[in-house]
Design a protein around this motif. Structure first.
Motif, PDB file in Angstrom:
ATOM      1  N   ALA A  38       0.832  -1.211   0.000  1.00  0.00           N
ATOM      2  CA  ALA A  38       0.000   0.000   0.000  1.00  0.00           C
ATOM      3  C   ALA A  38       0.862   1.254   0.000  1.00  0.00           C
ATOM      4  O   ALA A  38       0.563   2.223  -0.713  1.00  0.00           O
ATOM      5  CB  ALA A  38      -0.952  -0.004   1.192  1.00  0.00           C
ATOM      6  N   GLU A  51       1.988   1.592  -3.564  1.00  0.00           N
ATOM      7  CA  GLU A  51       0.902   1.886  -4.500  1.00  0.00           C
ATOM      8  C   GLU A  51       0.281   3.265  -4.291  1.00  0.00           C
ATOM      9  O   GLU A  51      -0.237   3.848  -5.243  1.00  0.00           O
ATOM     10  CB  GLU A  51      -0.182   0.806  -4.413  1.00  0.00           C
ATOM     11  CG  GLU A  51       0.278  -0.520  -4.963  1.00  0.00           C
ATOM     12  CD  GLU A  51      -0.799  -1.573  -4.996  1.00  0.00           C
ATOM     13  OE1 GLU A  51      -0.653  -2.500  -5.804  1.00  0.00           O
ATOM     14  OE2 GLU A  51      -1.771  -1.488  -4.223  1.00  0.00           O
ATOM     15  N   PHE A  52       0.339   3.796  -3.095  1.00  0.00           N
ATOM     16  CA  PHE A  52      -0.284   5.093  -2.836  1.00  0.00           C
ATOM     17  C   PHE A  52       0.684   6.265  -2.978  1.00  0.00           C
ATOM     18  O   PHE A  52       0.331   7.399  -2.707  1.00  0.00           O
ATOM     19  CB  PHE A  52      -0.951   5.111  -1.460  1.00  0.00           C
ATOM     20  CG  PHE A  52      -2.143   4.194  -1.368  1.00  0.00           C
ATOM     21  CD1 PHE A  52      -3.037   4.067  -2.423  1.00  0.00           C
ATOM     22  CD2 PHE A  52      -2.358   3.444  -0.235  1.00  0.00           C
ATOM     23  CE1 PHE A  52      -4.129   3.221  -2.341  1.00  0.00           C
ATOM     24  CE2 PHE A  52      -3.448   2.592  -0.137  1.00  0.00           C
ATOM     25  CZ  PHE A  52      -4.341   2.478  -1.195  1.00  0.00           C
ATOM     26  N   TYR A  97      -2.679   6.351   4.514  1.00  0.00           N
ATOM     27  CA  TYR A  97      -3.885   5.805   3.897  1.00  0.00           C
ATOM     28  C   TYR A  97      -4.795   5.176   4.954  1.00  0.00           C
ATOM     29  O   TYR A  97      -6.019   5.260   4.869  1.00  0.00           O
ATOM     30  CB  TYR A  97      -3.539   4.776   2.813  1.00  0.00           C
ATOM     31  CG  TYR A  97      -2.834   3.558   3.360  1.00  0.00           C
ATOM     32  CD1 TYR A  97      -3.556   2.448   3.784  1.00  0.00           C
ATOM     33  CD2 TYR A  97      -1.449   3.524   3.487  1.00  0.00           C
ATOM     34  CE1 TYR A  97      -2.918   1.343   4.315  1.00  0.00           C
ATOM     35  CE2 TYR A  97      -0.808   2.422   4.005  1.00  0.00           C
ATOM     36  CZ  TYR A  97      -1.543   1.341   4.423  1.00  0.00           C
ATOM     37  OH  TYR A  97      -0.920   0.243   4.959  1.00  0.00           O
ATOM     38  N   THR A 134      -8.514   6.515   5.582  1.00  0.00           N
ATOM     39  CA  THR A 134      -9.642   5.603   5.390  1.00  0.00           C
ATOM     40  C   THR A 134     -10.575   5.646   6.595  1.00  0.00           C
ATOM     41  O   THR A 134     -11.798   5.763   6.454  1.00  0.00           O
ATOM     42  CB  THR A 134      -9.144   4.158   5.161  1.00  0.00           C
ATOM     43  OG1 THR A 134      -8.354   4.128   3.977  1.00  0.00           O
ATOM     44  CG2 THR A 134     -10.307   3.188   5.024  1.00  0.00           C
ATOM     45  N   GLN A 186     -10.494   4.798  -4.177  1.00  0.00           N
ATOM     46  CA  GLN A 186      -9.264   4.071  -4.482  1.00  0.00           C
ATOM     47  C   GLN A 186      -8.765   3.321  -3.250  1.00  0.00           C
ATOM     48  O   GLN A 186      -8.308   2.184  -3.341  1.00  0.00           O
ATOM     49  CB  GLN A 186      -8.180   5.030  -4.991  1.00  0.00           C
ATOM     50  CG  GLN A 186      -6.896   4.332  -5.374  1.00  0.00           C
ATOM     51  CD  GLN A 186      -5.833   5.283  -5.912  1.00  0.00           C
ATOM     52  OE1 GLN A 186      -6.100   6.441  -6.181  1.00  0.00           O
ATOM     53  NE2 GLN A 186      -4.630   4.777  -6.076  1.00  0.00           N
ATOM     54  N   LEU A 187      -8.875   3.938  -2.081  1.00  0.00           N
ATOM     55  CA  LEU A 187      -8.475   3.281  -0.835  1.00  0.00           C
ATOM     56  C   LEU A 187      -9.356   2.069  -0.565  1.00  0.00           C
ATOM     57  O   LEU A 187      -8.870   1.016  -0.149  1.00  0.00           O
ATOM     58  CB  LEU A 187      -8.545   4.259   0.336  1.00  0.00           C
ATOM     59  CG  LEU A 187      -7.707   5.536   0.233  1.00  0.00           C
ATOM     60  CD1 LEU A 187      -7.936   6.428   1.455  1.00  0.00           C
ATOM     61  CD2 LEU A 187      -6.238   5.226   0.053  1.00  0.00           C
ATOM     62  N   ARG A 220     -10.966   0.299  -2.865  1.00  0.00           N
ATOM     63  CA  ARG A 220     -10.650  -0.746  -3.856  1.00  0.00           C
ATOM     64  C   ARG A 220      -9.397  -1.514  -3.449  1.00  0.00           C
ATOM     65  O   ARG A 220      -9.353  -2.741  -3.582  1.00  0.00           O
ATOM     66  CB  ARG A 220     -10.478  -0.129  -5.250  1.00  0.00           C
ATOM     67  CG  ARG A 220     -11.784   0.279  -5.913  1.00  0.00           C
ATOM     68  CD  ARG A 220     -11.602   0.620  -7.387  1.00  0.00           C
ATOM     69  NE  ARG A 220     -10.599   1.645  -7.639  1.00  0.00           N
ATOM     70  CZ  ARG A 220     -10.829   2.959  -7.638  1.00  0.00           C
ATOM     71  NH1 ARG A 220     -12.051   3.410  -7.389  1.00  0.00           N
ATOM     72  NH2 ARG A 220      -9.851   3.807  -7.909  1.00  0.00           N
ATOM     73  N   GLU A 221      -8.384  -0.786  -2.958  1.00  0.00           N
ATOM     74  CA  GLU A 221      -7.160  -1.462  -2.528  1.00  0.00           C
ATOM     75  C   GLU A 221      -7.455  -2.402  -1.371  1.00  0.00           C
ATOM     76  O   GLU A 221      -6.984  -3.542  -1.349  1.00  0.00           O
ATOM     77  CB  GLU A 221      -6.099  -0.431  -2.112  1.00  0.00           C
ATOM     78  CG  GLU A 221      -4.748  -1.032  -1.765  1.00  0.00           C
ATOM     79  CD  GLU A 221      -4.653  -1.651  -0.381  1.00  0.00           C
ATOM     80  OE1 GLU A 221      -3.871  -2.608  -0.189  1.00  0.00           O
ATOM     81  OE2 GLU A 221      -5.370  -1.191   0.545  1.00  0.00           O
ATOM     82  N   GLU A 222      -8.243  -1.940  -0.410  1.00  0.00           N
ATOM     83  CA  GLU A 222      -8.568  -2.785   0.745  1.00  0.00           C
ATOM     84  C   GLU A 222      -9.349  -4.026   0.310  1.00  0.00           C
ATOM     85  O   GLU A 222      -9.063  -5.138   0.759  1.00  0.00           O
ATOM     86  CB  GLU A 222      -9.363  -1.991   1.788  1.00  0.00           C
ATOM     87  CG  GLU A 222      -9.649  -2.780   3.041  1.00  0.00           C
ATOM     88  CD  GLU A 222     -10.339  -1.963   4.122  1.00  0.00           C
ATOM     89  OE1 GLU A 222     -10.229  -2.361   5.290  1.00  0.00           O
ATOM     90  OE2 GLU A 222     -10.980  -0.943   3.821  1.00  0.00           O
ATOM     91  N   TYR A 277      -9.338  -5.453  -2.654  1.00  0.00           N
ATOM     92  CA  TYR A 277      -8.440  -6.324  -3.416  1.00  0.00           C
ATOM     93  C   TYR A 277      -7.515  -7.096  -2.472  1.00  0.00           C
ATOM     94  O   TYR A 277      -7.310  -8.299  -2.642  1.00  0.00           O
ATOM     95  CB  TYR A 277      -7.627  -5.507  -4.425  1.00  0.00           C
ATOM     96  CG  TYR A 277      -6.725  -6.369  -5.276  1.00  0.00           C
ATOM     97  CD1 TYR A 277      -7.207  -6.956  -6.435  1.00  0.00           C
ATOM     98  CD2 TYR A 277      -5.404  -6.606  -4.907  1.00  0.00           C
ATOM     99  CE1 TYR A 277      -6.388  -7.766  -7.217  1.00  0.00           C
ATOM    100  CE2 TYR A 277      -4.581  -7.409  -5.675  1.00  0.00           C
ATOM    101  CZ  TYR A 277      -5.077  -7.987  -6.828  1.00  0.00           C
ATOM    102  OH  TYR A 277      -4.270  -8.798  -7.594  1.00  0.00           O
ATOM    103  N   SER A 278      -6.952  -6.406  -1.490  1.00  0.00           N
ATOM    104  CA  SER A 278      -6.063  -7.068  -0.531  1.00  0.00           C
ATOM    105  C   SER A 278      -6.804  -8.143   0.249  1.00  0.00           C
ATOM    106  O   SER A 278      -6.265  -9.234   0.472  1.00  0.00           O
ATOM    107  CB  SER A 278      -5.441  -6.040   0.422  1.00  0.00           C
ATOM    108  OG  SER A 278      -4.533  -5.213  -0.276  1.00  0.00           O
TER     109      SER A 278
END
Length: 150
Positions: A19, A22-23, A33, A37, A100-101, A103-105, A107-108
């Protein structure tokens, strides 16, 4: 003895490292992040609540909030009736990057839980929540200056 904390630490460090990389394109680093969040999820949260939620000391949260405020991602407002505490709110800029945050969470989570059935995922969530509750009291006590006896 079962070693559960080591794999949890490995998982955390791996996903945190990913993260942080990526951020970089949205200028979020060193767990900013995570704070952002939680602020987007709970607009108006106060510093003490945020620190307790993510289990870090208030000084660490304060430094992160100062950076987020400087970047125009949060604003702090006086809590009505309490001039000492301030509520923390995401700005419009933060609201724009919040998806976006999320989506990353998501996906992880999906990646970490790959191959586990819905029942296994539910059971894992329940067990990890119990483990977190078990640790919570010690965390609060040590933060108050008590020494654990082991």
């Amino acid at each position: 003895m079962t070693e559960i904390l080591r794999p949890i630490g490995v998982i955390f460090r791996a996903l945190d490292s990913i993260a942080n990389i990526e951020f970089q394109d949205i200028d979020l680093s060193r767990r900013q992040y995570l704070y952002l969040t939680r602020i987007c999820e709970q607009p108006g949260i106060i510093l003490e609540q945020l620190a307790d939620l993510v289990k870090v000391d208030k000084t660490t949260v304060t430094r992160a909030l100062q950076k987020l405020e400087k970047k125009g991602l949060i604003v702090r407002k006086n809590l009505p009736g309490d001039r000492k505490s301030k509520q923390i709110f995401p700005t419009e800029s933060a609201q724009k990057i919040y998806p976006q945050l999320q989506r990353e969470e998501a996906y992880s989570n999906q990646t970490a839980l790959k191959g586990l059935s819905a029942d296994e995922q539910s059971q894992l969530e329940s067990l990890l929540n119990r483990v977190a509750e078990n640790v919570d009291d010690d965390w609060h006590q040590v933060k108050k200056g008590y020494q654990r006896k082991y």
